[in-house]
Design an enzyme around this catalytic site. Structure first.
Site, PDB file in Angstrom:
ATOM      1  N   ASP A  48      46.810  -4.632  -6.669  1.00 29.98           N
ATOM      2  CA  ASP A  48      45.353  -4.714  -6.537  1.00 29.98           C
ATOM      3  C   ASP A  48      44.799  -3.653  -5.583  1.00 29.98           C
ATOM      4  OD1 ASP A  48      46.420  -5.698  -4.260  1.00 29.98           O
ATOM      5  OD2 ASP A  48      45.254  -7.558  -4.216  1.00 29.98           O
ATOM      6  N   HIS A 254      54.439  24.392  -6.081  1.00 32.07           N
ATOM      7  CA  HIS A 254      53.679  23.174  -5.766  1.00 32.07           C
ATOM      8  C   HIS A 254      54.482  22.195  -4.918  1.00 32.07           C
ATOM      9  CE1 HIS A 254      50.826  23.932  -9.401  1.00 32.07           C
ATOM     10  NE2 HIS A 254      50.540  24.674  -8.352  1.00 32.07           N
ATOM     11  N   ASP A 271      49.806  25.698   2.300  1.00 31.47           N
ATOM     12  CA  ASP A 271      48.655  25.805   1.399  1.00 31.47           C
ATOM     13  C   ASP A 271      47.964  24.454   1.477  1.00 31.47           C
ATOM     14  OD1 ASP A 271      46.826  25.989  -0.657  1.00 31.47           O
ATOM     15  OD2 ASP A 271      48.239  26.804  -2.120  1.00 31.47           O
ATOM     16  N   ASP A 282      40.326  26.187   0.159  1.00 30.99           N
ATOM     17  CA  ASP A 282      41.690  26.430  -0.342  1.00 30.99           C
ATOM     18  C   ASP A 282      42.278  27.598   0.445  1.00 30.99           C
ATOM     19  OD1 ASP A 282      43.976  26.579  -1.849  1.00 30.99           O
ATOM     20  OD2 ASP A 282      42.995  27.141  -3.737  1.00 30.99           O
ATOM     21  N   HIS A 365      52.002  33.665 -10.624  1.00 30.83           N
ATOM     22  CA  HIS A 365      50.676  33.079 -10.822  1.00 30.83           C
ATOM     23  C   HIS A 365      49.618  34.174 -10.742  1.00 30.83           C
ATOM     24  CE1 HIS A 365      49.860  33.216  -6.433  1.00 30.83           C
ATOM     25  NE2 HIS A 365      51.086  32.743  -6.254  1.00 30.83           N
ATOM     26  N   HIS A 369      41.237  31.948  -8.585  1.00 25.02           N
ATOM     27  CA  HIS A 369      40.592  30.982  -9.486  1.00 25.02           C
ATOM     28  C   HIS A 369      39.241  30.633  -8.899  1.00 25.02           C
ATOM     29  CE1 HIS A 369      41.721  27.865  -6.535  1.00 25.02           C
ATOM     30  NE2 HIS A 369      42.918  28.435  -6.482  1.00 25.02           N
ATOM     31  N   HIS A 376      40.384  23.936  -8.470  1.00 25.21           N
ATOM     32  CA  HIS A 376      40.388  24.862  -9.613  1.00 25.21           C
ATOM     33  C   HIS A 376      39.090  24.556 -10.338  1.00 25.21           C
ATOM     34  CE1 HIS A 376      45.040  24.907  -9.277  1.00 25.21           C
ATOM     35  NE2 HIS A 376      44.466  25.660  -8.384  1.00 25.21           N
ATOM     36  N   GLU A 408      44.600  35.170  -3.708  1.00 26.42           N
ATOM     37  CA  GLU A 408      45.831  34.568  -3.214  1.00 26.42           C
ATOM     38  C   GLU A 408      47.105  35.168  -3.791  1.00 26.42           C
ATOM     39  OE1 GLU A 408      46.664  30.576  -4.726  1.00 26.42           O
ATOM     40  OE2 GLU A 408      44.665  30.502  -5.605  1.00 26.42           O
ATOM     41  N   TYR A 412      57.644  35.537  -4.188  1.00 26.53           N
ATOM     42  CA  TYR A 412      58.582  34.422  -4.065  1.00 26.53           C
ATOM     43  C   TYR A 412      59.953  34.953  -4.473  1.00 26.53           C
ATOM     44  CZ  TYR A 412      53.943  32.496  -4.314  1.00 26.53           C
ATOM     45  OH  TYR A 412      52.610  32.279  -4.094  1.00 26.53           O
ATOM     46  N   ARG A 429      52.675  33.510   0.565  1.00 26.20           N
ATOM     47  CA  ARG A 429      51.378  33.581  -0.112  1.00 26.20           C
ATOM     48  C   ARG A 429      50.311  33.667   0.976  1.00 26.20           C
ATOM     49  NH1 ARG A 429      51.934  29.780  -3.309  1.00 26.20           N
ATOM     50  NH2 ARG A 429      50.914  27.991  -2.356  1.00 26.20           N
ATOM     51  N   GLU A 431      46.135  33.278   1.155  1.00 24.71           N
ATOM     52  CA  GLU A 431      45.012  32.856   0.310  1.00 24.71           C
ATOM     53  C   GLU A 431      43.747  32.669   1.138  1.00 24.71           C
ATOM     54  OE1 GLU A 431      45.500  28.964  -1.591  1.00 24.71           O
ATOM     55  OE2 GLU A 431      44.026  29.553  -3.094  1.00 24.71           O
TER      56      GLU A 431
HETATM   57  N1  GLY Z   1      46.119  25.024  -3.660  1.00 29.69           N
HETATM   58  C1  GLY Z   1      46.041  25.274  -5.033  1.00 29.69           C
HETATM   59  C2  GLY Z   1      45.911  26.680  -5.329  1.00 29.69           C
HETATM   60  O1  GLY Z   1      46.092  27.496  -4.446  1.00 29.69           O
HETATM   61  O2  GLY Z   1      45.560  27.069  -6.402  1.00 29.69           O
HETATM   62 MN    MN Z   2      44.172  28.489  -4.791  1.00 23.19          MN
HETATM   63 MN    MN Z   3      45.886  27.050  -2.364  1.00 25.38          MN
END
Ligand code: GLY
Ligand code: MN
Ligand code: MN
Length: 465
Positions: A48, A254, A271, A282, A365, A369, A376, A408, A412, A429, A431
């Protein structure tokens, strides 16, 4: 006024009202009709206990209303004096409010949020056949939910059942969300102000994490630092699952903050960023657990940073969304050749690395975005028409002032025989969030250092305290 009511400034009410007016104007331009848009459902977590409720972003964009069980109806065929903007929401309920807290109820909601009319959500099915009668079209989130599709069918059936009294059901169903997507892609002053604050809180959280980091700590301890800073400044939640990844974990794109211990010599990739008043930020930073980059880490870090600078320089109104990705790819690909991670003898120059997508093993990647209510965010990345490329894709969209996007790039490098060992298990990374301006872009997230020397200086300072 009841002290439990959240403040809704009159300015914000005008913002939401004017967005509804813009949608109504577009519906009228398309021949009129009725639009229906519901907020998100409450979702059970276990037994619940629900997940924390998060409103639907489209619904909130047009209403500013964050209670569950609410639906907005926009009637573009309303005649003078008829309500065009109608909210259906939960009724006041003393008993439920004792357990769950304040709810506006239709009357106060109409007043506070500027709707022309409001009714109990339980009455939606009774109102819809009347509202839909003789409408040329129904605009809704087409094909997004079986439950909604069933409701629409029920409403249309109910209108058709009245056909002998001369009433016609809509003959056209149209997807509502693309109209709102286009609006959401260009942030207004109200949104930009919130996004700046969200970015600022997230930047402080990253500084705090760098400050707190010591070899021997666990990833979750840094996650706790981040969450503490978000909440301490009033952010409602993280905008997405926080990534805190040490050492080889940073190569998992991720990876959620886990139990791993940060060791001397590790790079830590964070991140993580907050959601404030419905808007995401982000940010990613990568820094050495000990406060000092090793020479190999520093080489790769400076390549990623240079790639980000190139992408930032390429970001301005009037250029293709793809330009920043291509700018980053060139720098990253050159770096992969310079470090010997990719074999110069095999590839020759950077053009071949890009043409053969050889970089993709280390950079899988894209460079950015859209960012907004969703991390996103809504909005197409390609034009609706135009000549298709060799892969059959339409042209990338052209950036306009008011777009907000992330920049970003990353690298890797996993352990692999054909890669120099000094770079193994390194994930980096960087960003930042960028607001596109006519002449360039403004970074919203630079209250946290990004240059390697500045990161080291911040960490030196904290270690000496
Ligand atoms: N944190 C998700 C991205 O960087 O797209
Ligand atoms: Mn991002
Ligand atoms: Mn991110």
């Amino acid at each position: 006024m009841n002290s439990l009511i959240e403040d809704v400034s009159p300015i914000a009410v005008d913002v939401y009202r004017s967005r509804r007016e813009r949608v109504l104007a577009q519906l009228r331009a398309q021949g009129g009709g009725l639009a229906v848009l519901s907020t998100a459902p409450e979702v059970m977590r276990n037994r619940d206990t629900d997940y924390p409720f998060r409103h639907d972003s489209y619904f909130y964009y047009l209403t500013g209303f964050s209670e569950p069980e609410a639906t907005l109806v926009l009637n573009a065929s309303a005649r003078d004096g008829e309500p065009a903007s109608i909210l259906f929401c939960r009724e006041k309920n003393v008993e439920r409010e004792t357990w769950e807290g304040f709810r506006y109820g239709p009357e106060a909601a109409a007043e506070a949020f500027g709707f022309d009319a409001a009714f109990a959500i339980g009455a939606l099915d009774d109102h819809m056949p009347r509202l839909l009668a003789d409408q040329p079209a129904l605009f809704y989130a087409l094909g997004t939910s079986a439950e909604l599709d069933a409701k629409v069918r029920g409403w249309i059936d109910a209108v058709r059942a009245q056909s002998r009294s001369g009433v016609r059901a809509p003959t056209r169903a149209q997807h509502l969300l693309p109209i709102i997507d286009e609006m959401r892609m260009v942030k207004d002053a109200h949104e930009i102000a919130i996004m700046r604050r969200a970015a600022s809180i997230s930047a402080e959280a990253h500084r705090g994490a760098m400050h707190a980091c010591r070899p021997g700590m666990r990833e979750y301890e840094l996650e706790a630092e981040l969450l503490y800073t978000f909440r301490r400044h009033g952010a409602q939640a993280p905008a997405y699952g926080s990534i805190v990844a040490t050492g080889a974990n940073a190569c998992v794109l991720h990876y959620p903050a886990g139990n791993a211990t940060m060791r001397d010599g590790d790079l830590v990739l964070i991140d993580a960023a907050c959601e404030l008043d419905g808007y995401a930020s982000d940010i990613t930073r990568t820094f050495p657990a000990s406060g000092r980059f090793t020479p190999a880490q520093r080489e790769l870090y400076d390549i990623v940073l240079a790639a980000q600078s190139a992408a930032i320089d390429a970001t301005r109104a009037g250029v293709s969304f793809d330009a920043l990705h291509q700018a980053a790819l060139e720098v990253l690909s050159q770096g992969l050749l310079d470090t010997g991670i990719l074999d110069k003898a095999k590839f020759g120059g950077v053009e071949n690395v890009i043409a053969e997508r050889a970089y993709a093993r280390f950079y899988m990647h894209r460079t950015g975005h859209w960012l907004g209510m969703d991390v996103h965010d809504a909005g197409e990345y390609r034009e609706a028409d135009g000549p298709r490329d060799e892969q059959g894709a339409r042209p990338w969209r052209t950036l306009v002032a008011g777009n907000v996007l992330t920049i970003e790039p990353g690298l890797y490098v996993r352990a692999a025989e054909d890669v120099p060992e000094r770079y193994w298990n390194t994930g980096i990374r960087i960003e930042d969030d960028a607001l596109v301006t006519p002449g360039g872009c403004e970074l919203l997230t630079r209250e946290v250092p990004v240059a390697a020397d500045e990161i080291e200086a911040l960490m030196r300072e904290s270690i000496s305290h």
